[in-house]
Design an enzyme around this catalytic site. Structure first.
Site, short mmCIF file in Angstrom:
data_model
loop_
_atom_site.label_atom_id
_atom_site.label_comp_id
_atom_site.label_asym_id
_atom_site.label_seq_id
_atom_site.Cartn_x
_atom_site.Cartn_y
_atom_site.Cartn_z
N CYS A 105 1.81 96.04 1.08
CA CYS A 105 3.14 95.42 1.28
C CYS A 105 3.49 95.11 2.73
O CYS A 105 3.74 93.95 3.07
CB CYS A 105 4.19 96.31 0.65
SG CYS A 105 3.83 96.65 -1.07
N LYS A 114 -7.74 96.59 -19.07
CA LYS A 114 -6.62 97.37 -18.57
C LYS A 114 -5.60 97.64 -19.69
O LYS A 114 -5.13 98.76 -19.85
CB LYS A 114 -5.96 96.57 -17.44
CG LYS A 114 -4.96 97.31 -16.63
CD LYS A 114 -4.54 96.46 -15.45
CE LYS A 114 -3.66 97.27 -14.52
NZ LYS A 114 -3.20 96.51 -13.37
N ARG A 137 7.89 103.19 -3.39
CA ARG A 137 6.69 103.38 -2.57
C ARG A 137 5.57 103.92 -3.44
O ARG A 137 5.83 104.73 -4.33
CB ARG A 137 6.95 104.41 -1.45
CG ARG A 137 7.86 103.94 -0.36
CD ARG A 137 8.41 105.12 0.41
NE ARG A 137 9.18 106.00 -0.46
CZ ARG A 137 9.71 107.16 -0.10
NH1 ARG A 137 9.52 107.63 1.11
NH2 ARG A 137 10.41 107.89 -0.96
N ASN A 141 11.36 95.69 4.32
CA ASN A 141 9.96 96.02 4.61
C ASN A 141 9.60 95.73 6.07
O ASN A 141 8.90 96.52 6.71
CB ASN A 141 9.03 95.24 3.68
CG ASN A 141 8.79 96.00 2.38
OD1 ASN A 141 9.45 96.99 2.11
ND2 ASN A 141 7.87 95.52 1.56
N GLY A 148 1.04 107.45 13.49
CA GLY A 148 -0.22 107.40 12.75
C GLY A 148 -1.11 106.28 13.25
O GLY A 148 -0.86 105.69 14.32
N THR A 162 7.83 90.43 -4.84
CA THR A 162 8.39 90.05 -3.53
C THR A 162 8.11 88.58 -3.30
O THR A 162 6.95 88.16 -3.26
CB THR A 162 7.75 90.92 -2.43
OG1 THR A 162 8.02 92.29 -2.74
CG2 THR A 162 8.29 90.57 -1.06
N VAL A 183 4.43 97.89 -9.54
CA VAL A 183 5.84 97.61 -9.83
C VAL A 183 6.06 97.42 -11.33
O VAL A 183 6.94 98.04 -11.93
CB VAL A 183 6.34 96.39 -9.02
CG1 VAL A 183 7.73 95.95 -9.48
CG2 VAL A 183 6.35 96.72 -7.53
C1 UGA Z 1 6.51 100.01 1.12
C2 UGA Z 1 8.02 100.30 1.21
O1 UGA Z 1 8.23 101.58 1.82
C3 UGA Z 1 8.67 100.27 -0.17
O2 UGA Z 1 10.07 100.47 -0.04
C4 UGA Z 1 8.38 98.92 -0.82
O3 UGA Z 1 8.90 98.86 -2.14
C5 UGA Z 1 6.87 98.70 -0.88
O4 UGA Z 1 6.32 98.76 0.46
C6 UGA Z 1 6.62 97.35 -1.49
O5 UGA Z 1 7.08 96.34 -0.90
O6 UGA Z 1 6.12 97.26 -2.61
P1 UGA Z 1 4.36 101.48 0.44
O7 UGA Z 1 3.56 100.35 1.02
O8 UGA Z 1 4.01 102.01 -0.91
O9 UGA Z 1 5.93 101.07 0.36
O10 UGA Z 1 4.25 102.72 1.43
P2 UGA Z 1 5.05 103.34 2.67
O11 UGA Z 1 5.26 104.77 2.37
O12 UGA Z 1 6.21 102.55 3.07
O13 UGA Z 1 3.91 103.26 3.81
C7 UGA Z 1 3.43 102.02 4.29
C8 UGA Z 1 2.50 102.27 5.47
O14 UGA Z 1 3.22 102.75 6.60
C9 UGA Z 1 1.42 103.32 5.21
O15 UGA Z 1 0.21 102.93 5.82
C10 UGA Z 1 1.96 104.58 5.87
O16 UGA Z 1 0.97 105.50 6.26
C11 UGA Z 1 2.67 103.98 7.06
N1 UGA Z 1 3.77 104.84 7.56
C12 UGA Z 1 4.86 105.05 6.78
C13 UGA Z 1 3.67 105.39 8.84
O17 UGA Z 1 2.66 105.19 9.57
N2 UGA Z 1 4.71 106.14 9.30
C14 UGA Z 1 5.82 106.38 8.55
O18 UGA Z 1 6.73 107.09 9.05
C15 UGA Z 1 5.90 105.83 7.27
#
Ligand code: UGA
Length: 423
Positions: free
Chosen positions: A257, A35, A150, A205, A250, A120, A11
């Site tokens: 998150c 870093k 994301r 979330n 999946g 968060t 972030v």
């Molecule tokens: C998530 C949120 O989507 C973001 O909006 C938020 O800002 C972020 O957390 C955070 O709080 O920082 P992120 O964890 O990067 O983002 O990834 P996602 O794409 O949301 O996926 C999260 C998990 O859900 C992954 O394991 C993904 O494979 C799974 N997923 C996602 C599914 O199994 N099916 C889906 O349709 C979408």
């Protein structure tokens, strides 16, 4: 504006990279010397498409700098706190890094500078922070500005958000936030109180995580009656009240998150004696999911796993990242190892991070090598490049031509004649 950002995780770094490319002068501050040294040379330690290029262009333009010294924030009009809020032993968000950052900031902050919380944090935190600052005789406005990017698509998500949420207690603070986001003229700018802004982040979330847990449960029901969950997901998503996102089946949701935030909101609700049964069910379904996946693999392969070689495609918690935190792939591999399975795994970007948590499995140089002498190959992360493999040739070099696609990404037509299982 002069902006300082504390914390160079996803972030903080993405915010710094974008704000410094749209006309602000930004300094990103982190305690990690190595870093910061590498960021000053334009190199990131995480894989995030487009991020390094954005950082390099801002470094060249001299609108972005990196520092380990909090004094670098002394001229800032806004200090954005983007440090981690990891899960503590009770399941709560651990605010240690937030308060450590505030203590540091308190020593140098300008009188009228804004303090912007992007991490968060549980509902009520910003109110407590404002009180804490008063004990230090600071009157700075505290704003909650949750981030919705994301991993894997962070640059695009930050640049094109669906809304910008500002939690604050006065119009003047909201106006200064509008200046920070002046390049985002077309985006809905939602101003509310800080607790509501904190809740919008948690509710977003946990709602999305619940949606994923829901579709995964639908997949199990579909599987039982030989219905097509992909078509179900598509059909569901066509209803605009439901929407098509986060309906991809999946091995369960992972990452830094969703699992942490759902636990934190459950713990928060319990402490306040509020029923959070829906969230508890979603979390529990997701925790069981890895065992369901293990049992599926064992059933298809013919239990036990002991002495069998399982080829694994994918280690990251999702595609386009090298992040393995709470990765379903890692959790499922650990279960297979506990059952005596031998693992040969490949991931395009996440092998180095996986080695830190799984030092003793075999990592292959490429996706093809995972197939050599495997008793089955399991797809655990949805990398696009896995869909391009020549399965007809590769399944010939396995011991047993079985492929278990736990992300439903492979085209069944390309796997004709082989034993291919989808969710
Ligand atoms: C998530 C949120 O989507 C973001 O909006 C938020 O800002 C972020 O957390 C955070 O709080 O920082 P992120 O964890 O990067 O983002 O990834 P996602 O794409 O949301 O996926 C999260 C998990 O859900 C992954 O394991 C993904 O494979 C799974 N997923 C996602 C599914 O199994 N099916 C889906 O349709 C979408």
């Amino acid at each position: 504006m002069e902006i300082a950002i504390i914390g160079t995780g996803y972030v903080g770094l993405v915010s710094g990279a974008i704000f410094s490319n749209v006309g602000h002068n930004v300094v990103c501050i982190d305690l990690d010397l190595a870093k910061i040294a590498s960021l000053n040379n334009g190199k990131t330690d995480i894989y995030e498409p487009g991020l390094q290029e954005k950082i390099q262009s801002a470094l060249l333009a001299k609108t972005l700098t990196f520092s380990t010294e909090i004094s670098a924030a002394s001229k800032a009009d806004a200090i954005i706190i983007a440090v981690g809020t990891p899960e503590n032993l009770n399941g709560n968000a651990d605010l240690t890094f937030i308060y450590k950052a505030l203590d540091d900031v308190a020593k140098i902050i300008k009188k009228n500078a804004l303090i912007v919380i992007k991490s968060t944090v549980p509902p009520g935190t910003c109110t407590q922070i404002a009180r804490y600052l008063k004990t230090k005789e600071l009157q700075n406005d505290v704003v909650m500005n949750p981030e919705f990017l994301r991993e894997g698509s962070a640059i695009n998500d930050f640049s094109n958000p669906q809304r910008i949420v500002i939690g604050c207690s006065c119009e003047n603070a909201a106006d200064r936030m509008r200046q920070i986001y002046t390049s985002w003229q077309q985006v809905t700018f939602l101003v509310t109180d800080t607790s509501t802004a904190e809740m919008i982040k948690y509710a977003s979330n946990t709602f999305l995580a619940t949606k994923i847990a829901f579709i995964n449960q639908m997949a199990d029901i579909c599987n039982h009656i030989s219905a097509d969950v992909e078509m179900l997901s598509y059909g569901l998503g066509l209803d605009s009240r439901i929407g098509s996102q986060c309906l991809k089946v999946g091995p369960g949701f992972g990452g830094a998150c969703f699992p942490k935030d759902i636990k934190a909101l459950i713990t928060f609700s319990k402490e306040q004696q509020i029923d959070a049964g829906i969230l508890e069910a979603a979390l529990s379904a997701n925790q069981k999911r890895k065992f369901t996946m293990l049992n599926k693999i064992k059933h298809l392969l013919g239990a036990p796993l002991s002495g069998k070689t399982i080829g694994v495609l994918g280690l990251a918690f999702k595609a386009n990242t090298d992040d393995v935190r709470y990765s379903p792939a890692i959790e499922i591999i650990k279960l297979m190892l506990a059952e005596g399975g031998n693992i040969a795994a490949f991931d395009p970007k996440a092998i180095e991070s996986a080695k830190k948590v799984l030092p003793n499995i075999c990592y292959t140089q490429n996706a093809e090598d995972v197939f050599k002498n495997a008793d089955c190959v399991v797809v655990l992360t949805e990398w696009h490049e896995f869909t391009l493999l020549n399965f007809q040739a590769l399944l010939k070099i396995t011991n047993n031509p079985l492929i278990i696609d736990l992300r439903n990404i492979l085209d069944p037509a390309k796997l004709k004649g082989y034993w291919h299982h989808r969710l």
